[in-house]
Enzyme design. Structure first.
Site, PDB file in Angstrom:
ATOM      1  N   HIS A  21       6.638  -8.974   6.106  1.00 45.74           N
ATOM      2  CA  HIS A  21       6.957  -7.084   6.949  1.00 45.74           C
ATOM      3  C   HIS A  21       7.557  -6.717   5.929  1.00 45.74           C
ATOM      4  O   HIS A  21       7.239  -6.072   5.318  1.00 45.74           O
ATOM      5  CB  HIS A  21       6.325  -7.091   8.413  1.00 45.74           C
TER       6      HIS A  21
ATOM      7  N   HIS B 246       7.478  -3.659   3.005  1.00 48.51           N
ATOM      8  CA  HIS B 246       8.316  -2.324   2.391  1.00 48.51           C
ATOM      9  C   HIS B 246       8.933  -2.577   1.370  1.00 48.51           C
ATOM     10  O   HIS B 246       8.487  -1.787  -0.187  1.00 48.51           O
ATOM     11  CB  HIS B 246       9.180  -2.811   3.201  1.00 48.51           C
TER      12      HIS B 246
ATOM     13  N   GLU C  15       4.000   3.219   7.134  1.00 46.93           N
ATOM     14  CA  GLU C  15       3.176   2.230   8.051  1.00 46.93           C
ATOM     15  C   GLU C  15       1.694   1.760   7.639  1.00 46.93           C
ATOM     16  O   GLU C  15       1.337   0.164   7.247  1.00 46.93           O
ATOM     17  CB  GLU C  15       4.029   1.714   9.072  1.00 46.93           C
TER      18      GLU C  15
HETATM   19 FE   LIG Z   1       7.872  -1.078   8.885  1.00 41.56          FE
END
Ligand SMILES: [Fe+2]
Length: 297
Positions: free
Chosen positions: A162, A167, A208
């Site tokens: 993740h 990101h 997000e």
């Molecule tokens: Fe995150």
């Protein structure tokens, strides 16, 4: 209610220095003693890190590397179909390895020339003020553990996949990196927990879980969607609402399920104007102001 912070497994250090990661009973690795020992060891390295020290290097196992290879390949295919053009272009420039898990300094070496961002280790949850505040100097706190190998396409908590595939691919875009920096600058102006929570919620529904319209398609740019094998497809079924800081900052939601409501921008410019613009001027009173303004409309 929020936040992504609640997803992280708690990490504690006992009086004699033992570091323990507390996995939930539902975690796929909870009954695997080797995995649990591994998680404790990786968390201990992050806790021992301090600025100026070398970044911890993790000697990833074959099983962990295999998880990365599987997920990288699957997500790369899905990104071509579902990720925003801005993210795809940034990811192409960043060119993350698909054959091994990059160490954090390897991520920084690729990312810093593009947007100035660098990665530093996190054992698990980083307090919101520190996590978001560090964006001001283009620093991103990243976990280094990998999800359990029994379920490579699922994780109940943000792992290195993740943090890096989600990101780093996103903040390799100068446009998104600038929004992150504005978030960090805003944190320095906030004194109340209420305002910090509002900031975190707006971030949640944009950086997000944000989606953007591209011609007649909906594409994702949010790191949570970009790194989720299941949700990156499922978001096509979500109810889409226009960008609105007042509702994004106060929406009630369940972090453990696919997001049923997503906020869809009409363009990357709209994300910069509405979300980036909000963070650029946000202070403690901003939540009250935007809520008051929206209730009068
Ligand atoms: Fe995150």
């Amino acid at each position: 209610m929020f936040t992504e912070a609640q997803l992280y497994s708690p990490v504690t250090r006992s009086g004699d220095g033992d570091v323990l990661v507390h996995l939930s009973d539902e975690h796929p690795g909870v009954h695997d003693p080797d995995y649990r020992a591994r998680r404790n060891a990786i968390a201990a390295l992050a806790l021992d890190y301090a600025p100026g020290k070398p970044l911890p290097h993790i000697d990833y196992t074959d099983a962990e590397q295999e998880v990365w290879r599987i997920v990288s390949a699957e997500l790369a295919r899905k990104h071509q179909k579902y990720a925003a053009t801005e993210v795809l272009a940034a990811a192409a420039r960043l060119d993350l390895p698909s054959d091994h898990i990059p160490q954090l300094d390897e991520v920084s070496a690729a990312l810093t020339p593009l947007t100035g961002f660098r990665y530093v280790p996190a054992a698990g949850l980083v307090p919101l003020r520190e996590f978001f505040g560090s964006f001001a100097d283009r620093t991103f706190h990243s976990t280094q553990y990998i999800r359990h190998h029994s379920a490579p396409l699922y994780t109940p908590e943000p792992d290195a996949i993740h943090e890096i595939i989600g990101h780093a691919n996103q903040i390799a875009s100068p446009r998104f990196a600038a929004i992150y920096e504005a978030v960090g600058a805003a944190v320095a102006r906030l004194t109340t927990e209420k305002a910090l929570k509002f900031l975190a919620d707006v971030f949640w529904f944009s950086m997000e879980f944000g989606v953007v319209r591209e011609k007649d398609e909906i594409r994702c740019y949010g790191a949570g969607l970009l790194s989720s094998y299941g949700e990156i497809e499922e978001f096509q079924r979500a109810e889409l609402r226009p960008l609105d800081v007042a509702t994004m900052g106060t929406a009630v939601y369940d972090i453990t399920h696919y997001q049923p409501i997503l906020y869809c921008a009409q363009s990357i410019s709209e994300i910069e104007d509405v979300i980036g613009g909000f963070f650029a001027t946000m202070d403690d009173d901003s939540p009250h102001r935007v809520l008051h303004a929206s209730s009068r409309m």
